[in-house]
Design an enzyme around this catalytic site. Sequence first.
Site, PDB file in Angstrom:
ATOM      1  N   ARG A  24      11.990  -1.901  11.264  1.00 27.09           N
ATOM      2  CA  ARG A  24      10.731  -1.301  11.780  1.00 27.09           C
ATOM      3  C   ARG A  24      10.705  -2.253  13.063  1.00 27.09           C
ATOM      4  NH1 ARG A  24       5.829  -0.138   7.833  1.00 27.09           N
ATOM      5  NH2 ARG A  24       4.706  -1.050   9.616  1.00 27.09           N
ATOM      6  N   ARG A  48      -9.289   1.683   9.610  1.00 24.42           N
ATOM      7  CA  ARG A  48      -8.870  -0.116   9.790  1.00 24.42           C
ATOM      8  C   ARG A  48      -9.929  -0.827  10.357  1.00 24.42           C
ATOM      9  NH1 ARG A  48      -3.264   0.592   8.920  1.00 24.42           N
ATOM     10  NH2 ARG A  48      -2.027  -1.003  10.211  1.00 24.42           N
ATOM     11  N   LYS A  86       0.880  -1.157   0.151  1.00 21.90           N
ATOM     12  CA  LYS A  86       0.086  -0.190   0.085  1.00 21.90           C
ATOM     13  C   LYS A  86       0.978   1.377   0.000  1.00 21.90           C
ATOM     14  CE  LYS A  86      -2.317  -0.852   3.684  1.00 21.90           C
ATOM     15  NZ  LYS A  86      -2.059  -2.114   4.167  1.00 21.90           N
ATOM     16  N   ARG A 116      -0.424  -8.659  13.373  1.00 23.73           N
ATOM     17  CA  ARG A 116      -1.002  -7.453  12.680  1.00 23.73           C
ATOM     18  C   ARG A 116      -1.798  -8.184  11.603  1.00 23.73           C
ATOM     19  NH1 ARG A 116       3.554  -4.801   9.853  1.00 23.73           N
ATOM     20  NH2 ARG A 116       1.973  -3.090   9.503  1.00 23.73           N
ATOM     21  N   ARG A 122      11.515  -7.992   4.446  1.00 24.28           N
ATOM     22  CA  ARG A 122      11.651  -6.669   4.827  1.00 24.28           C
ATOM     23  C   ARG A 122      12.558  -6.701   6.034  1.00 24.28           C
ATOM     24  NH1 ARG A 122       6.195  -3.112   4.285  1.00 24.28           N
ATOM     25  NH2 ARG A 122       5.902  -3.809   6.504  1.00 24.28           N
TER      26      ARG A 122
HETATM   27  P1  AMP Z   1       0.903   0.473   8.930  1.00 28.13           P
HETATM   28  O1  AMP Z   1       2.408   1.358   8.765  1.00 28.13           O
HETATM   29  O2  AMP Z   1      -0.149   1.165   8.478  1.00 28.13           O
HETATM   30  O3  AMP Z   1       0.850  -0.927   9.027  1.00 28.13           O
HETATM   31  O4  AMP Z   1       0.694   1.015  10.507  1.00 28.13           O
HETATM   32  C1  AMP Z   1       1.558   0.408  11.580  1.00 28.13           C
HETATM   33  C2  AMP Z   1       1.051   0.569  12.874  1.00 28.13           C
HETATM   34  O5  AMP Z   1       0.247   2.039  13.071  1.00 28.13           O
HETATM   35  C3  AMP Z   1      -0.213  -0.350  13.041  1.00 28.13           C
HETATM   36  O6  AMP Z   1       0.291  -1.580  13.417  1.00 28.13           O
HETATM   37  C4  AMP Z   1      -0.862   0.135  14.122  1.00 28.13           C
HETATM   38  O7  AMP Z   1      -0.420   0.058  15.508  1.00 28.13           O
HETATM   39  C5  AMP Z   1      -0.995   1.749  14.063  1.00 28.13           C
HETATM   40  N1  AMP Z   1      -1.869   2.087  12.991  1.00 28.13           N
HETATM   41  C6  AMP Z   1      -1.687   2.842  11.945  1.00 28.13           C
HETATM   42  N2  AMP Z   1      -3.027   3.259  11.190  1.00 28.13           N
HETATM   43  C7  AMP Z   1      -3.930   2.782  12.259  1.00 28.13           C
HETATM   44  C8  AMP Z   1      -5.311   2.978  12.169  1.00 28.13           C
HETATM   45  N3  AMP Z   1      -5.974   3.657  11.224  1.00 28.13           N
HETATM   46  N4  AMP Z   1      -5.796   2.577  13.481  1.00 28.13           N
HETATM   47  C9  AMP Z   1      -5.267   2.117  14.525  1.00 28.13           C
HETATM   48  N5  AMP Z   1      -4.004   1.833  14.545  1.00 28.13           N
HETATM   49  C10 AMP Z   1      -3.169   2.199  13.459  1.00 28.13           C
END
Ligand code: AMP
Length: 192
Positions: A136, A88, A13, A147, A127
Site C-alpha cells: 500500500r 474518522r 479493523k 496516520r 505489513r
Molecule cells: P484506511 O484504509 O481506513 O486506513 O484508509 C486509508 C486512507 O483513506 C486514510 O489514510 C485516508 O487518507 C483515507 N480515508 C479513509 N477513510 C476516511 C475517512 N472516513 N475520512 C477521511 N479520509 C479517509
Amino acid sequence: MIIILLGPPGAGKGTQAVYIKNQFKIAHISTGDMLREAVKNQTELGLIVKDVMERGDLVSDDLLLKLIDQRIKDDDCDNGFILDGYPRNQKQASSLDKILSQSNKNIDAIIQIDVDFSILEKRITGRADENKGEKRVDDNLEVLKNRLLEYVDQTEPLISYYSSHENYIVINGMNDISKVSEDIKNNLNKLK
Ligand code: AMP
C-alpha cells in the site's frame, strides 16, 4: 444491524470487519477500500484524493459524506452494515447521525479495537515488508506516523463521543486474530 468499528490504523479493523460481515450477513463498508479503488480506477474522485491518501492525511469530510450517503442506500445494506474507517472525526460522526436519523436508523453497537501504539508500529512495518510487490502506498513508517497522529488528533476523541452509547464494546486487539473475532462475535450475539 449497524455497527461502527473504531480503532487506530493497523488494529485489524479490516480483518475483523470481514468476519463480522460473514457472520452477521451485513455489508462491509470500508471507506479506505472505496477510496483506494477510486484511485486505482483513476476516477474523478480518485484523482482528487490520491495525493492526500499518499501522505496519510484525511480526505475532506464533504467527499466522504457523499460517498457514505450513497453507499448505505445500496441494496446490500438493507440488512445492516459495518462501518470500517468511518467516521474518522467529530464532523463525520455528526453527519452520520444526521443521515441515519433521516432514514430512521440507529447505530446498534460501536466496537473499539484497543491496541498499544508500539505494537501497531511493528505490525504496519511488517505489513509494508510482507507486501513488497504491491505494498500500500500509505504503508511506510513516515506515513504511518502521520496516520497515527491523525488518529490521535481527529479520531480518538470519538471514543468519548460514543462511549455513553448503550452498546459500546471495547475489545482487546492484542490477542490472536481468532480470539479477537470470537470476543467480537460473543459481544454482538448478546445484543440480539
Ligand atoms: P484506511 O484504509 O481506513 O486506513 O484508509 C486509508 C486512507 O483513506 C486514510 O489514510 C485516508 O487518507 C483515507 N480515508 C479513509 N477513510 C476516511 C475517512 N472516513 N475520512 C477521511 N479520509 C479517509
